[in-house]
Design an enzyme around this catalytic site. Sequence first.
Site, PDB file in Angstrom:
ATOM      1  N   HIS A 110       3.352   6.643  -6.889  1.00 13.92           N
ATOM      2  CA  HIS A 110       2.535   7.737  -7.421  1.00 13.92           C
ATOM      3  C   HIS A 110       3.330   9.037  -7.392  1.00 13.92           C
ATOM      4  O   HIS A 110       3.234   9.873  -8.307  1.00 13.92           O
ATOM      5  CB  HIS A 110       1.254   7.858  -6.595  1.00 13.92           C
ATOM      6  CG  HIS A 110       0.206   8.714  -7.221  1.00 13.92           C
ATOM      7  ND1 HIS A 110      -0.908   9.142  -6.531  1.00 13.92           N
ATOM      8  CD2 HIS A 110       0.079   9.238  -8.467  1.00 13.92           C
ATOM      9  CE1 HIS A 110      -1.671   9.871  -7.332  1.00 13.92           C
ATOM     10  NE2 HIS A 110      -1.087   9.953  -8.506  1.00 13.92           N
ATOM     11  N   HIS A 165       0.833  -1.209   0.000  1.00 13.77           N
ATOM     12  CA  HIS A 165       0.000   0.000   0.000  1.00 13.77           C
ATOM     13  C   HIS A 165       0.868   1.260   0.000  1.00 13.77           C
ATOM     14  O   HIS A 165       0.686   2.156  -0.841  1.00 13.77           O
ATOM     15  CB  HIS A 165      -0.908  -0.014   1.232  1.00 13.77           C
ATOM     16  CG  HIS A 165      -1.800   1.172   1.356  1.00 13.77           C
ATOM     17  ND1 HIS A 165      -3.117   1.159   0.971  1.00 13.77           N
ATOM     18  CD2 HIS A 165      -1.570   2.440   1.809  1.00 13.77           C
ATOM     19  CE1 HIS A 165      -3.663   2.346   1.181  1.00 13.77           C
ATOM     20  NE2 HIS A 165      -2.733   3.144   1.696  1.00 13.77           N
ATOM     21  N   GLU A 166       1.800   1.342   0.935  1.00  6.31           N
ATOM     22  CA  GLU A 166       2.619   2.548   1.041  1.00  6.31           C
ATOM     23  C   GLU A 166       3.545   2.702  -0.168  1.00  6.31           C
ATOM     24  O   GLU A 166       3.851   3.826  -0.590  1.00  6.31           O
ATOM     25  CB  GLU A 166       3.423   2.535   2.345  1.00  6.31           C
ATOM     26  CG  GLU A 166       2.570   2.507   3.606  1.00  6.31           C
ATOM     27  CD  GLU A 166       1.530   3.610   3.676  1.00  6.31           C
ATOM     28  OE1 GLU A 166       1.733   4.685   3.057  1.00  6.31           O
ATOM     29  OE2 GLU A 166       0.494   3.408   4.337  1.00  6.31           O
TER      30      GLU A 166
END
Length: 645
Positions: A444, A437-438
Site C-alpha cells: 500500500h 498481512h504486513e
Amino acid sequence: MFINYRPEQLKTAKTEMDDILNGNRRQIDELLKIPSKNYTNFIRPMMEADMRINEFITPVSHVNYVNNTEETQDVYNHCMPEITKYGTEMGQRTDIYEAVLAVYEAEKAVLTPAQVKVLEKMLKGFRLSGVHLPDGQKARLMEINLELTQLSTDFFQNILKDSDSFELIIEDRKDVEGIPETDLKAAECEKGWSFTLKLPSYMAYMAYGPNREIREKLYRAFCTRAPQNAEIIEKTLKLRKEMAEILGFRRFSDLSLERKNAKSPEEVLNFLTDLAEKSYHQGKEEMEELKKLANLPDIASYDTGYYSEKLRRVKCGYDEQEYRPYFEQDSVVNGLFSFVEKMFGITFVQVEAPVWHETVKVYEIYRSGKLFARLYTDLEARKGKRDGAWMNEWQTHHKDANGETVPATALICGNFPIATPDNPSLLRHSDVVTLFHETGHALHHLLSDVDEADVSGVNGVEWDVIEFPSQFLELFAYNRDVLKMFAKHHKTGEVLPDEMIDRLDGVRTFMAASGMLRQLEFGIFDMTIHADAYTAGEVQKILDDIRKKTSIILPPAYNRFQNGFSHIFAGGYAAGYYSYKWAERLSCDAYSIFVENGVFDGKTGVKFMETVLSKGGSCDMMELFEQFAGRQPDNDSLLRVNGIK
C-alpha cells in the site's frame, strides 16, 4: 535516491535532530516571506520539511524497537519530545495556517484532487492542533502532547523490560513432551529448557505445553506484565479527555474520529455490538466443544490455547507441526514475492545495503523495468526486539520541492523462529498469514504513484480503513493456487499436498466466532474507555462488564490485559482499535471478487493496484473501493468469509 541506514546515526542523532528541526523553523519563516504564495512554492517545500523529519527519525525509532538498548532508548527519549514540541508549535502558528488557507482559497479550483486533499488535511490538522485558541490553551496543549509522548514511551518500555526479564526454567522432560522439536531446540539451556514472554516462546508452551501449572505461571506472568502501566493508563485517559475538551469535543473518542472514516463513537459501538451479537451463539457452541474435549470442570483462559490446538487436530485434521516443514522462511518470502509479482506486474531483486542486524534483507522493486521502491525485511525474534509484527514507512513516493521524484521505502518486521546452522526457520501457518498481512501494508505504501507526500502511500489514509490492503492480502495465504507457489518441504521439495491445503480452509474458520468476539471485546473496550477520564479501577470494571457480553470463558481476576494493550496506549489506535473490523468488510469483499474472477486474473490485479493501492490517501477509501468493485461494500461478506453463520 534511497536513504541508507547509518549505524553511526545513533551517536549524532540528538544533534542532527535538533539541527533538522531548527533548520525547518528557519525555512518556514523564509517561506512565509514569499509575496505570492502558491502550492508549488509554499506547500511543497512545507511538506518536504516534514519528510526530512520522518526520514531521519524512522531509523532511530526503528532501531529502538528492534535492537533496544539503554543507548537507543536515551536517543529516542531525546528526539520524540522535540518532534512533538515542533509539531505542536507548527500546528498552532496562526501565520502558517492563514498562508495555507489563502493558497487553498485561491487555487482549489485549479489544483488536482490530491493537492486539494493535502490542503484540506493540513487545515484540519491546524484546527485540531488548536490554532484558533488563546495562547494559554495553546501552551496547555503543548504540555499535554509532550506528556502523552513520554507516557506512551514509558508504557512500551515497561512492557519490553518485563518481557525481557522473565524466564521460566523447566528441568523435567515430561513437562515439555508434545512441544515441537524446533521450539524445544530454541528453548534449550544449561538446566533444561527456558521459556520466556517473547511471543514465539510463550505461544509454543501455551499451545503445546502439557503441564497446566506451568501454563498458568506463564499466563499469569504475561497478563500481569507492567503493573505500573495502570497509573500510566489513568494519566493518559485524563490528558486525552482534557485535550479533547480544550479543542471543543466532549470526548476523546469524538476527537479521534475527526480523522477517521466512521462518523461517531455510537456508530462504531453499534457496528461492533451487532457483530458481537451475531457471533456470540456460534462462539458459545465453539467453547462447548472445547470444554467437552478438555473434560475439565473449570477450563480457564490458560487452557484454551492448549485444548484449541488439540481440538483443531481432531476437527480439522490439522497438526500445525505437520505443516511447518513446508513453510521454511526464505521459501515463504520468495514465494510471496513471486505471487505479488504475478498479481501486480512488479519485480523484487535482493540487493546489498547497510542494515541494523545481520538477518535483515533488502529488496529493490521494479515496475516495467524501472526501479521505484525499496523494501527491508527484519523477520526473526531476538532479545531487545518488540513483540509482534509491523510495517514502518521510511521514505514516501512524492515529488520534492524541486519537482524531483523521491522513491518509497518500507520496512517489514516480525518475530519468527530463529534460523540456525542446524535448524532452518520453519514458520507456523499463522506466521505466513502475518507475513502476508504486513506485506499488504508495505505494498500500500510502496506502490503509490501519488506525487503529494502528505497523501501518498499510507499517508493521509483514514486510520479505520488503513488495514484494508493488509487484511485483503492475508486471505491469499489460504488460497490453494498461491500456496502451491511456495509451500514446499524444506528437505524433499515436495509441494504441500492438496488434502493438507483443504484442511487449511477449515483452520481459517476454526473457532472463528471466538476469535471475532475477542477482537470485538478489544474494540468495544477501547472506544468505551475513551469516553471519559476513567480511573484504573473504573477501567477494570468497564473491561469486566464488556467481557460478560463477549467472553465465553471469563479470564481470572488477576488478568490485567489493559496494562499490555500497547496498540492504544503506545501506538496509534487510541479510540481506533475497531479499525480492524471496520476495514475487514472491505478486505473480505475485495477478496471475494478476486476468487470470482480468478486469483491470477491480470485485469483484476491491475485494477486493484490502480484504483486502491496506487492512490494512497489521495481519495476517500470508500470511493476507491467503489471504483474497484463497481458498488458499495457488502458488509455480510465479513461474517461469511470468516465462516460465521
